[in-house]
Design a protein around this motif. Structure first.
Motif, PDB file in Angstrom:
ATOM      1  N   MET A  63       0.716  -1.127   0.179  1.00 55.76           N
ATOM      2  CA  MET A  63      -0.015   0.030  -0.042  1.00 55.76           C
ATOM      3  C   MET A  63       0.778   1.301  -0.024  1.00 55.76           C
ATOM      4  O   MET A  63       0.501   2.440  -0.563  1.00 55.76           O
ATOM      5  CB  MET A  63      -0.965  -0.125   1.157  1.00 55.76           C
ATOM      6  CG  MET A  63      -2.290  -0.931   1.079  1.00 55.76           C
ATOM      7  SD  MET A  63      -2.980  -0.329  -0.495  1.00 55.76           S
ATOM      8  CE  MET A  63      -3.625   1.460   0.094  1.00 55.76           C
ATOM      9  N   LEU A  64       2.170   1.311   0.634  1.00 59.57           N
ATOM     10  CA  LEU A  64       2.832   2.414   0.692  1.00 59.57           C
ATOM     11  C   LEU A  64       3.202   2.849  -0.850  1.00 59.57           C
ATOM     12  O   LEU A  64       3.466   4.030  -0.980  1.00 59.57           O
ATOM     13  CB  LEU A  64       4.175   2.180   1.496  1.00 59.57           C
ATOM     14  CG  LEU A  64       3.895   2.070   3.056  1.00 59.57           C
ATOM     15  CD1 LEU A  64       5.283   1.571   3.777  1.00 59.57           C
ATOM     16  CD2 LEU A  64       3.536   3.319   3.502  1.00 59.57           C
ATOM     17  N   VAL A  65       3.442   1.763  -1.636  1.00 56.60           N
ATOM     18  CA  VAL A  65       3.789   2.167  -3.146  1.00 56.60           C
ATOM     19  C   VAL A  65       2.542   3.071  -3.875  1.00 56.60           C
ATOM     20  O   VAL A  65       2.964   4.070  -4.434  1.00 56.60           O
ATOM     21  CB  VAL A  65       4.011   0.767  -4.083  1.00 56.60           C
ATOM     22  CG1 VAL A  65       4.195   0.995  -5.383  1.00 56.60           C
ATOM     23  CG2 VAL A  65       4.850  -0.015  -3.333  1.00 56.60           C
ATOM     24  N   VAL A  66       1.399   2.903  -3.390  1.00 61.93           N
ATOM     25  CA  VAL A  66       0.432   3.594  -3.805  1.00 61.93           C
ATOM     26  C   VAL A  66       0.103   4.925  -3.076  1.00 61.93           C
ATOM     27  O   VAL A  66       0.102   5.919  -3.615  1.00 61.93           O
ATOM     28  CB  VAL A  66      -1.035   2.648  -3.782  1.00 61.93           C
ATOM     29  CG1 VAL A  66      -2.321   3.464  -4.124  1.00 61.93           C
ATOM     30  CG2 VAL A  66      -1.045   1.743  -4.588  1.00 61.93           C
ATOM     31  N   LEU A  67       0.462   4.871  -1.596  1.00 58.95           N
ATOM     32  CA  LEU A  67       0.099   6.089  -1.081  1.00 58.95           C
ATOM     33  C   LEU A  67       1.232   7.008  -1.262  1.00 58.95           C
ATOM     34  O   LEU A  67       0.900   8.303  -1.012  1.00 58.95           O
ATOM     35  CB  LEU A  67       0.097   5.585   0.476  1.00 58.95           C
ATOM     36  CG  LEU A  67      -1.221   4.761   0.969  1.00 58.95           C
ATOM     37  CD1 LEU A  67      -1.036   4.378   2.182  1.00 58.95           C
ATOM     38  CD2 LEU A  67      -2.367   5.358   0.474  1.00 58.95           C
ATOM     39  N   ARG A  68       2.462   6.562  -1.537  1.00 63.54           N
ATOM     40  CA  ARG A  68       3.477   7.573  -1.635  1.00 63.54           C
ATOM     41  C   ARG A  68       3.736   8.150  -3.173  1.00 63.54           C
ATOM     42  O   ARG A  68       4.565   9.088  -3.347  1.00 63.54           O
ATOM     43  CB  ARG A  68       4.794   6.827  -1.164  1.00 63.54           C
ATOM     44  CG  ARG A  68       4.827   6.381   0.163  1.00 63.54           C
ATOM     45  CD  ARG A  68       4.942   7.702   1.023  1.00 63.54           C
ATOM     46  NE  ARG A  68       3.964   8.122   1.412  1.00 63.54           N
ATOM     47  CZ  ARG A  68       2.942   7.918   2.535  1.00 63.54           C
ATOM     48  NH1 ARG A  68       3.567   6.919   3.342  1.00 63.54           N
ATOM     49  NH2 ARG A  68       2.003   8.254   2.738  1.00 63.54           N
ATOM     50  N   SER A  69       2.857   7.752  -4.118  1.00 59.49           N
ATOM     51  CA  SER A  69       2.758   7.998  -5.332  1.00 59.49           C
ATOM     52  C   SER A  69       1.523   9.057  -5.868  1.00 59.49           C
ATOM     53  O   SER A  69       0.668   8.729  -5.339  1.00 59.49           O
ATOM     54  CB  SER A  69       2.719   6.557  -6.412  1.00 59.49           C
ATOM     55  OG  SER A  69       3.727   5.855  -5.975  1.00 59.49           O
ATOM     56  N   PRO A  70       1.649  10.185  -6.426  1.00 59.38           N
ATOM     57  CA  PRO A  70       0.971  11.150  -6.513  1.00 59.38           C
ATOM     58  C   PRO A  70      -0.074  10.844  -7.824  1.00 59.38           C
ATOM     59  O   PRO A  70      -0.963  11.351  -8.029  1.00 59.38           O
ATOM     60  CB  PRO A  70       1.556  12.343  -6.796  1.00 59.38           C
ATOM     61  CG  PRO A  70       2.908  11.880  -7.500  1.00 59.38           C
ATOM     62  CD  PRO A  70       3.355  10.573  -6.738  1.00 59.38           C
ATOM     63  N   ASN A  71       0.568   9.758  -8.766  1.00 60.44           N
ATOM     64  CA  ASN A  71      -0.517   9.382  -9.674  1.00 60.44           C
ATOM     65  C   ASN A  71      -0.105   8.092 -10.378  1.00 60.44           C
ATOM     66  O   ASN A  71       0.845   7.368  -9.737  1.00 60.44           O
ATOM     67  CB  ASN A  71       0.071  10.441 -11.021  1.00 60.44           C
ATOM     68  CG  ASN A  71       1.233  10.551 -11.417  1.00 60.44           C
ATOM     69  OD1 ASN A  71       2.025   9.623 -11.603  1.00 60.44           O
ATOM     70  ND2 ASN A  71       1.755  11.675 -11.193  1.00 60.44           N
ATOM     71  N   ALA A  88       3.265   2.879 -11.263  1.00 59.52           N
ATOM     72  CA  ALA A  88       3.606   1.718 -11.934  1.00 59.52           C
ATOM     73  C   ALA A  88       5.530   1.567 -11.886  1.00 59.52           C
ATOM     74  O   ALA A  88       5.722   0.698 -11.826  1.00 59.52           O
ATOM     75  CB  ALA A  88       3.302   1.921 -13.430  1.00 59.52           C
ATOM     76  N   SER A  89       6.120   2.857 -12.038  1.00 60.30           N
ATOM     77  CA  SER A  89       7.188   2.950 -11.871  1.00 60.30           C
ATOM     78  C   SER A  89       7.999   2.430 -10.527  1.00 60.30           C
ATOM     79  O   SER A  89       8.900   1.893 -10.570  1.00 60.30           O
ATOM     80  CB  SER A  89       7.688   4.483 -12.267  1.00 60.30           C
ATOM     81  OG  SER A  89       7.613   4.471 -13.695  1.00 60.30           O
ATOM     82  N   LEU A  90       7.188   3.163  -9.613  1.00 61.09           N
ATOM     83  CA  LEU A  90       7.725   2.758  -8.018  1.00 61.09           C
ATOM     84  C   LEU A  90       7.538   1.376  -7.873  1.00 61.09           C
ATOM     85  O   LEU A  90       8.402   0.843  -7.234  1.00 61.09           O
ATOM     86  CB  LEU A  90       6.981   3.757  -7.146  1.00 61.09           C
ATOM     87  CG  LEU A  90       7.524   3.450  -5.773  1.00 61.09           C
ATOM     88  CD1 LEU A  90       8.830   3.713  -5.382  1.00 61.09           C
ATOM     89  CD2 LEU A  90       6.621   4.428  -4.892  1.00 61.09           C
ATOM     90  N   SER A  91       6.343   0.759  -8.516  1.00 58.15           N
ATOM     91  CA  SER A  91       6.306  -0.595  -8.166  1.00 58.15           C
ATOM     92  C   SER A  91       7.340  -1.594  -8.810  1.00 58.15           C
ATOM     93  O   SER A  91       7.999  -2.525  -8.236  1.00 58.15           O
ATOM     94  CB  SER A  91       4.893  -1.287  -8.793  1.00 58.15           C
ATOM     95  OG  SER A  91       4.913  -2.499  -8.624  1.00 58.15           O
ATOM     96  N   GLY A  92       7.817  -1.056  -9.941  1.00 61.49           N
ATOM     97  CA  GLY A  92       8.960  -1.851 -10.688  1.00 61.49           C
ATOM     98  C   GLY A  92      10.005  -1.795  -9.873  1.00 61.49           C
ATOM     99  O   GLY A  92      11.000  -2.716  -9.684  1.00 61.49           O
ATOM    100  N   MET A  93      10.495  -0.437  -9.593  1.00 62.50           N
ATOM    101  CA  MET A  93      11.751  -0.250  -8.719  1.00 62.50           C
ATOM    102  C   MET A  93      11.649  -0.943  -7.429  1.00 62.50           C
ATOM    103  O   MET A  93      12.746  -1.652  -6.940  1.00 62.50           O
ATOM    104  CB  MET A  93      11.831   1.317  -8.308  1.00 62.50           C
ATOM    105  CG  MET A  93      12.991   1.688  -7.675  1.00 62.50           C
ATOM    106  SD  MET A  93      13.079   3.482  -7.008  1.00 62.50           S
ATOM    107  CE  MET A  93      14.394   3.578  -6.042  1.00 62.50           C
TER     108      MET A  93
END
Length: 406
Positions: A325-333, A338-343
């Motif tokens: 969930m942090l991947v989603v909550l820390r991302s503004p769009n 998608a990019s943060l999930s890959g990283m």
């Protein structure tokens, strides 16, 4: 980093409920290839001559593939669509599970590599399906997806030894069994997940500055460190308990109970993470439960181990689901998601792959688990620090630009 978003209303599934069930069924298949091995390690080592270090490499290999193969998923999805790539990944998973029982040690390691590679591709693409088709219920679907992962891991750990016994003590039959649910998942996905034949409209975005973001690194390292502990548990907890006097059947059952306890916090974690002013407190609670449960399994009186196994599971289930969930909550769009999930998957699973191998080396070098216990605690403290940083109510600072497609 370039990401691709495909949209087409005509290609959407007619029934979100059927797609949700199919996603859950696919998720169940993404852990047995790993958690079903740990209870059988003693038998595998006895018949193949694997050292503890070699066994650690066997449990490390699929986790390494999760990270190393992650960039391949978006590339295949852009060419063949995410849905078809997931279907292909499930079919490869079924084949790889069977491959592990042939050709001795080379087949065991080759099949394990292919299993890890196929799971890695599927895992990096499923969140994009959730984001696209369940944007208004992403938290619920993330919890359901995480619960499926935990359920598959728990069942595999619990039935590995019983299946081995039913097969006359042959561990190969226990490993090969998991090709059946993988094929079932592939059939279900082919029917309900792969939909529409129209050529999708494709937009590509370039995300820059992600690697310079401190918050992005906190999220990635938190996921990696908590995953390191998780895969040490998957790989070595049954062996630790056998060394403490458990039978292989009881040790596998204890791991299964621990993973089953993850279902509670895996489903509830995303809801907890989305409440409150930030996520630091829930991160602290989950990591402390994980550390306490692991140390309890290693050093508490044997009569208390079942209790500590449940505590461990509650902590690990929550740590993983909150991390997702942090991947989603820390991302503004959605592009940065998608990019943060890959990283996160690339950095996180490559880091997590180190854990089981290091623990195996420490066990071989010392003849006991004390040094490994210190390693586990250092990892837990590092995960806590990274989780506190990732839990702040801040957004990843990165730029998103639409780029032309050829």
């Amino acid at each position: 980093m370039t990401t691709s978003i495909k949209t087409n209303a005509a290609s959407r599934p007619a029934s979100p409920l059927l797609l949700a069930f199919t996603l859950f069924l696919v998720a169940i298949n993404l852990r047995p290839a790993l958690s079903g091995v740990a209870p059988l390690l003693a038998a595998i080592r006895a018949t193949t001559g694997l050292s503890a270090t070699g066994a650690g490499s066997l449990t490390t290999l699929p986790v390494l593939c999760f990270g190393a193969i992650a960039p391949l998923g978006p590339l295949l999805a852009r060419r063949y669509s995410a849905e078809r790539t997931i279907l292909f990944g499930l079919l490869v998973l079924a084949v790889s599970v069977v491959l592990r029982v042939f050709f001795g040690l080379p087949g065991l390691f080759a099949g394990t590599f292919l299993a890890g590679a196929s799971i890695g591709v599927v895992m990096v693409l499923l969140p994009s399906i959730i984001k696209r088709d369940f944007s208004e219920s992403a938290g619920i679907m993330t919890g359901l997806y995480t619960m499926g992962l935990c359920l598959g891991a728990a069942v595999a750990a619990g039935v590995a030894v019983p299946i081995q016994r039913l097969a006359g003590g042959d561990w190969r039959a226990s490993l090969a069994f998991w090709a059946l649910p993988a094929l079932l998942g592939a059939v279900a996905w082919g029917v309900f997940g792969v939909h529409g034949n129209a050529t999708p409209v494709q937009k590509r975005y370039r995300v820059t500055g992600l690697r310079a973001s401190r918050i992005a690194w906190h999220v990635a390292l938190f996921m990696g460190l908590q995953s390191m502990l998780a895969y040490c548990v998957f790989g070595w907890l049954p062996t630790i308990l056998i060394d403490r006097g458990f039978t292989p059947l009881a040790a596998g059952a204890a791991l299964s109970a621990s993973i089953a306890a993850q279902l509670v916090t895996a489903l509830g974690g995303p809801s907890l993470a989305s409440r409150g002013k930030d996520q630091r407190l829930v991160v602290m609670v989950m990591i402390l439960l994980t550390a306490a449960g692991l140390m309890g399994c290693m050093y508490a009186p044997v009569s208390q181990i079942w209790f500590w196994a449940v505590v461990l599971g509650l902590g690990q289930g929550g740590s993983f689901s909150v991390g997702m969930m942090l991947v989603v909550l820390r991302s503004p769009n959605s592009q940065i998601v998608a990019s943060l999930s890959g990283m996160t998957q690339l950095v996180g699973y490559l880091l997590a792959a180190v854990g089981p191998f290091v623990a195996g080396v420490m066990r071989d070098a010392t003849g006991n688990w004390n040094l490994a216990a210190g390693f586990f605690m250092v990892t837990a403290v590092a995960a806590l620090l990274m989780g506190i940083g990732a839990g702040q109510r801040l957004y990843v600072q990165a730029k998103v630009e639409e780029v032309a497609t050829s």
